[in-house]
Design an enzyme around this catalytic site. Structure first.
Site, PDB file in Angstrom:
ATOM      1  CG  HIS A  69      25.278  24.786  39.839  1.00 40.03           C
ATOM      2  ND1 HIS A  69      26.376  24.247  40.466  1.00 40.03           N
ATOM      3  CD2 HIS A  69      25.700  25.912  39.202  1.00 40.03           C
ATOM      4  CE1 HIS A  69      27.433  25.020  40.218  1.00 40.03           C
ATOM      5  NE2 HIS A  69      27.045  26.037  39.465  1.00 40.03           N
TER       6      HIS A  69
ATOM      7  CG  HIS B 181      32.538  23.909  34.059  1.00 38.41           C
ATOM      8  ND1 HIS B 181      33.560  24.746  34.432  1.00 38.41           N
ATOM      9  CD2 HIS B 181      31.391  24.489  34.492  1.00 38.41           C
ATOM     10  CE1 HIS B 181      33.059  25.799  35.065  1.00 38.41           C
ATOM     11  NE2 HIS B 181      31.739  25.665  35.115  1.00 38.41           N
TER      12      HIS B 181
ATOM     13  CG  HIS C 234      24.380  29.443  36.727  1.00 37.78           C
ATOM     14  ND1 HIS C 234      24.874  28.864  35.576  1.00 37.78           N
ATOM     15  CD2 HIS C 234      25.348  29.262  37.678  1.00 37.78           C
ATOM     16  CE1 HIS C 234      26.084  28.356  35.813  1.00 37.78           C
ATOM     17  NE2 HIS C 234      26.383  28.587  37.071  1.00 37.78           N
TER      18      HIS C 234
ATOM     19  CG  ASP D 110      32.234  29.987  36.389  1.00 36.00           C
ATOM     20  OD1 ASP D 110      31.250  30.333  37.078  1.00 36.00           O
ATOM     21  OD2 ASP D 110      32.467  28.801  36.110  1.00 36.00           O
ATOM     22  CG  HIS D 111      28.441  30.179  34.053  1.00 34.13           C
ATOM     23  ND1 HIS D 111      28.074  29.148  33.225  1.00 34.13           N
ATOM     24  CD2 HIS D 111      29.198  29.618  35.032  1.00 34.13           C
ATOM     25  CE1 HIS D 111      28.576  28.008  33.683  1.00 34.13           C
ATOM     26  NE2 HIS D 111      29.266  28.272  34.779  1.00 34.13           N
TER      27      HIS D 111
ATOM     28  CG  ASP E 115      28.092  25.212  35.777  1.00 35.98           C
ATOM     29  OD1 ASP E 115      28.473  25.007  34.610  1.00 35.98           O
ATOM     30  OD2 ASP E 115      28.688  25.979  36.565  1.00 35.98           O
TER      31      ASP E 115
ATOM     32  CG  HIS F 175      27.857  30.424  40.036  1.00 35.36           C
ATOM     33  ND1 HIS F 175      27.799  29.054  40.123  1.00 35.36           N
ATOM     34  CD2 HIS F 175      27.394  30.901  41.232  1.00 35.36           C
ATOM     35  CE1 HIS F 175      27.317  28.719  41.318  1.00 35.36           C
ATOM     36  NE2 HIS F 175      27.063  29.812  41.996  1.00 35.36           N
TER      37      HIS F 175
END
Length: 264
Positions: free
Chosen positions: A117, A176, A61, A65-66, A138, A63
């Protein structure tokens, strides 16, 4: 040095990033696939230290941090980048949608669309003769699920249901290290769940030594994860008390459990 999971012919390694992210690396011979490289630095180090070539990148996805490291990695290794359709993530070369299949490193992955999410979230499922692997970003965490930033409880319910149908032995690679805090919440709303109590002790022990709690597996999650136990009487009772009304279906139950978790 993080633990390493030895599968039949493969190794799956967690590459820690930021404070609690795992970038998963699947190693096969001297080739490697990485999932959700939010930061390129730890991936470059991992590849260099283990003398590996980057074969491809999988994204779940949008975001940061990905996705933050994908452009520099793809440029350096000139490799394909698979990810959600929509054209909104810079650097993706292969758009994926529900039921698509891809082959990387001799592994066949089936794609699930798993909004909740985020709306663009997808997951990668490999069903092998020896090992089944789910890279779920996530959407699903051990003992929990992702926060509903963009999707609805309906979305998340449908997405988790796709996972619930998978074989129990499917290994679950979340992005995570949230297991310990998820289980604190799970125990608060499902205190008499014997499997949960047992698992919680294991996780506390692992985390006290800063060890990774993943991968989980679908069979375990079906026993301990409140988002898979939406009709559990104990969880229902707590949920109804929290929203102060009767719950008539599992989607209402998921919405209540998620909002309890958000304010826990």
């Amino acid at each position: 040095e993080p633990q390493m999971l030895k599968l039949s012919m493969l190794n799956v390694h967690p590459i820690p990033a930021f404070t609690d992210n795992y970038i998963w690396a699947i190693v096969y011979g001297n080739s490697c696939v990485v999932i959700d490289p939010g930061d390129s630095d730890p991936v470059f180090s991992f590849l260099k230290n283990n003398d590996l070539e980057l074969d491809s990148i999988l994204i779940t996805h949008h975001h940061f941090d990905h996705t933050g490291g994908l452009v520099s990695l793809a440029k350096h290794y000139d490799c394909p980048v698979y990810g959600p359709k929509g054209g909104h993530i810079n650097g993706i070369t292969h758009d994926l949608a529900e039921n698509d299949e891809i082959n990387v490193l001799d592994l066949n992955f089936k794609i699930f669309e798993t909004p909740g999410h985020t709306l663009d979230h997808i997951a990668y499922f490999h069903s092998g003769s020896k090992d089944s692997l789910l890279f779920c970003g996530d959407t699903l965490f051990s003992g929990g699920c992702g926060r509903l930033f963009e999707g609805t409880p309906d979305n998340m319910y449908d997405s988790l249901n796709k996972f619930k149908m998978l074989p129990d032995e499917t290994l679950v690679f979340c992005a995570h290290e949230y297991t310990e805090s998820n289980l604190k919440f799970a125990l608060a709303i499902n205190p008499n769940n014997v499997d949960l109590i047992e698992y919680s002790k294991k996780v506390t022990k692992l985390r006290s030594k800063s060890e990774i709690t993943l991968p989980s597996n679908i069979g375990l999650e079906k026993k301990i994860n409140p988002f898979f136990l939406l009709d559990n009487p104990e969880i229902l009772q707590k949920s109804e008390k929290f929203i102060n009304k009767k719950i008539s279906n599992p989607i209402e139950s998921l919405a209540a459990v998620r909002s309890m978790k958000d304010s826990f």
